[in-house]
Design an enzyme around this catalytic site. Structure first.
Site, short mmCIF file in Angstrom:
data_model
loop_
_atom_site.label_atom_id
_atom_site.label_comp_id
_atom_site.label_asym_id
_atom_site.label_seq_id
_atom_site.Cartn_x
_atom_site.Cartn_y
_atom_site.Cartn_z
N GLU A 1 36.71 39.48 35.30
CA GLU A 1 38.16 39.09 34.88
C GLU A 1 38.76 40.25 33.55
O GLU A 1 39.02 40.28 33.14
CB GLU A 1 37.83 37.66 34.31
CG GLU A 1 37.74 36.76 35.43
CD GLU A 1 37.80 34.90 34.47
OE1 GLU A 1 38.51 35.11 33.24
OE2 GLU A 1 37.44 34.50 34.66
N GLU B 1 31.81 28.72 31.70
CA GLU B 1 32.29 28.33 29.95
C GLU B 1 31.49 27.73 29.82
O GLU B 1 32.02 27.03 28.82
CB GLU B 1 33.52 28.54 29.95
CG GLU B 1 34.58 29.82 30.14
CD GLU B 1 35.76 30.00 29.68
OE1 GLU B 1 36.35 28.61 29.59
OE2 GLU B 1 36.66 31.16 29.91
N ASP C 1 30.89 33.15 32.16
CA ASP C 1 31.79 33.49 30.86
C ASP C 1 32.00 33.99 30.04
O ASP C 1 32.06 35.60 31.06
CB ASP C 1 29.89 32.99 30.22
CG ASP C 1 30.03 31.73 28.97
OD1 ASP C 1 31.20 31.71 27.84
OD2 ASP C 1 29.60 30.24 28.35
C1 XIL Z 1 43.73 31.73 33.31
C2 XIL Z 1 45.09 32.01 33.60
O1 XIL Z 1 44.79 33.58 34.11
C3 XIL Z 1 46.07 31.01 32.78
O2 XIL Z 1 47.16 31.88 33.79
C4 XIL Z 1 46.18 29.84 32.80
O3 XIL Z 1 47.14 29.46 32.22
C5 XIL Z 1 44.99 29.65 32.23
O4 XIL Z 1 44.18 30.22 32.82
N1 XIL Z 1 39.04 32.85 31.96
C6 XIL Z 1 38.97 32.05 32.86
C7 XIL Z 1 40.15 31.81 33.78
O5 XIL Z 1 38.02 31.93 33.23
O6 XIL Z 1 39.90 30.82 34.11
C8 XIL Z 1 41.95 31.98 32.36
O7 XIL Z 1 42.67 32.00 33.69
C9 XIL Z 1 41.33 33.30 31.73
C10 XIL Z 1 40.15 32.63 30.99
#
Ligand code: XIL
Length: 548
Positions: A459, A352, A397
């Site tokens: 993700e 990010e 990101d």
């Molecule tokens: C999130 C997790 O899913 C949660 O459990 C935690 O509290 C916060 O982080 N982008 C990312 C991930 O790169 O690491 C994030 O994961 C979601 C958004």
């Protein structure tokens, strides 16, 4: 409470304690063979955790728990956690029923038995109830709110201020309990002392994992991944996982805050639990993440004398050293514990870094503030040196499909490439929602492909609502629309020859969107529902994989 319920609760607790003991007693410095037995043999085979709160993540704070009663306050406290780094502290109670509550709507199913476990202790106060041996009775209650409200006192225990006491119980909800709004709360039966609460879990039976549907991983040569936490690695969740996925990302266990909570103090146990599982079952792991502005402890950016690091040459050197030390410790640990079998084949080196609202399109995080924009290049160069040439290095990101972020991404990648920075690939998080434009996603994948970089979907989830919308119920139409969008998206992904496709969670209950950026108990952004059953989104994913 019924006697059988108590016994069942005790058995469930004993199982949880046994598992915890095994985890705690394992010597993390001694490499050990990865666990052998199949996940279904390690049970709790048919229970799914629908609520799990340890109050350990400062960013999640009170994790949706709210005060119950006028004048009551709840806060995350780091004073005397039962486990981990935090617990919930309830203050300002002037009635026994004053306590803390959490919305569990959407997690409760009529007609099945729910198991609840938590730990409680007293805090300050309590009127005449003072002194070292003071104690009070507390209980966890489940309530269906609304016109036809009903209460179930799930677990009652006498607790003290000197240590934590387990609260466990089960409730068999009648099949005719209409759907509605539900809450779980902690109260007392007399004492007005402050209350502490930690490690709350609600579990319910899960139907068997479907064996008559196609495996996603078997339908393609592209690795199919999912984010996981330790609770996904046993029982039915693990069965679902092994049926459909051949790659893992640790949802939180490999983030800096978990791996190195204090300088020089490494905790590899949470990460090892996931990597051991991967090795035992032949899965690859996408490492997440090394350099990020979130889930990174303050000490990274704090000088030994307690002042914030500046951009002075000495402070810059200190932060660069910390970056390298962190990466090197992980690499050394992987080599020592797994040798040539180590399962991590790629890393999100920088997570990010984009911010289209800033003058140079980059997020002005503490990394940036101390090291300047060059922190990105330094992270990749260091990661290459530390992890070697065979590990794929990602810049990851979110919202990369948005035109302004796409422009920022392309300009950042171009400058990294022209400076010879060893970046291999781009991770597109793809936290999307109904109505997201497939064309915009395709345009971004085209733009990155044109730079000659590899890419992956890291993700994926497709929310039914925007984060500020309230979802009262989930309709079949919404789920169908979600499935259709997932199909179109996966077709576009596959057409761009991705390194892997990964979803952010195994089944809806496990989605981070249930609690981010606020409680969203019905949000259902994943491929499998709360009961681990395939949704239209699964059908869409499969159809997208096999479309070509
Ligand atoms: C999130 C997790 O899913 C949660 O459990 C935690 O509290 C916060 O982080 N982008 C990312 C991930 O790169 O690491 C994030 O994961 C979601 C958004």
């Amino acid at each position: 409470m019924r006697r059988t319920a108590l016994i069942l609760g005790a058995v469930a607790l004993a199982a949880v304690v046994a598992v915890l003991l095994v985890l705690v007693l394992r010597d993390p410095t001694r490499p050990e063979p990865a666990p052998g037995p199949s996940p279904s043999a390690t049970a709790p085979a048919d229970l799914t955790t629908v609520l799990s709160t340890g109050f350990d993540d400062p960013e999640e704070g009170v994790a949706g728990w709210e005060p119950l009663g006028d004048g009551v306050e709840v806060a995350r406290s780091e004073d005397v956690p039962h486990a981990g780094s935090g617990s919930l502290l309830v203050t300002g109670r002037t009635e026994p029923w004053h306590g803390a509550q959490v919305d569990v709507t959407g997690m409760i199913s009529p007609g099945v038995e729910h198991t609840v476990s938590a730990w409680a202790r007293l805090g300050q106060g309590g009127g005449e109830d003072t002194g070292a041996d003071r104690s009070g009775e507390v209980r966890l209650t489940l309530q269906r709110t609304g016109d036809d409200e009903q209460f179930w006192h799930l677990a009652t225990a006498r607790v003290t201020a000197d240590g934590w006491t387990a609260l466990t119980g089960t409730v068999d909800l009648p099949a005719d309990t209409a759907d509605g709004e539900w809450r779980l709360y902690l109260e007392s039966t007399g004492t007005l002392a402050d209350l502490r609460l930690d490690d709350v879990q609600v579990a319910r039976p899960t139907p068997p994992v479907q064996t008559d549907i196609a495996s996603l991983a078997d339908a393609t040569d592209i690795p199919i991944g999912t984010a996981v936490a330790e609770q996904d690695l046993t029982g039915r969740p693990a069965e679902l996982l092994l049926r459909h996925f051949d790659q893992l990302t640790a949802e939180n266990a490999m983030k800096p805050a978990v791996v190195q909570p204090a300088e020089g103090e490494f905790d590899f146990a949470p990460m090892d639990a996931i990597l051991d599982f991967a090795v035992a079952h032949g899965l690859t792991v996408h490492g997440h993440t090394l350099v990020w502005h979130k889930s990174t402890p303050e000490w990274f950016f704090t000088a030994p004398d307690g002042r914030p690091l500046t951009d002075s040459p000495a402070d810059q050197q200190l932060l660069r050293d910390r970056m390298r030390t962190h990466m090197q410790a992980i690499a050394d640990h992987l080599a020592e514990r797994y040798g040539t079998d180590q399962p991590v084949s790629s890393w999100d080196v920088v997570n990010e870094p984009l911010d289209p609202t800033s003058s140079d399109g980059l997020r002005h995080s503490p990394w940036y503030d101390v090291l300047g924009p060059d922190y990105i290049a330094q992270a990749f160069t260091t990661a290459r040196e530390v992890f070697g040439p065979d590990i794929t290095l990602y810049l990851n990101d979110y919202d990369t499909d948005a035109p302004d972020r796409r422009r920022g991404l392309v300009s950042l990648l171009t400058s990294l490439q022209s400076a010879g920075v060893p970046i291999d690939a781009v991770g597109h998080q793809m936290h999307l929602r109904l109505g997201s434009s497939v064309e915009r996603v395709a345009a971004t994948l085209d733009a990155v492909a044109a730079l000659g970089l590899r890419q992956a979907v890291t993700e994926l989830d497709v929310a039914l609502t925007a984060s500020d919308q309230h979802l009262d119920s989930v309709s079949t139409d919404q789920l169908t629309e979600q499935g259709d969008l997932v199909r179109q998206l996966v077709e576009v992904f596959v057409a761009h020859d991705p390194e892997f496709l990964s979803v952010w969670g195994l089944y809806d209950t496990r989605s981070w969107l249930r609690s981010w950026p606020r409680e969203r108990p019905l949000e259902s952004p994943l491929l499998f529902d709360d009961d681990l059953q395939a949704k239209p989104a699964y059908q869409g994913f499969l159809a997208g994989l096999t479309a070509g």
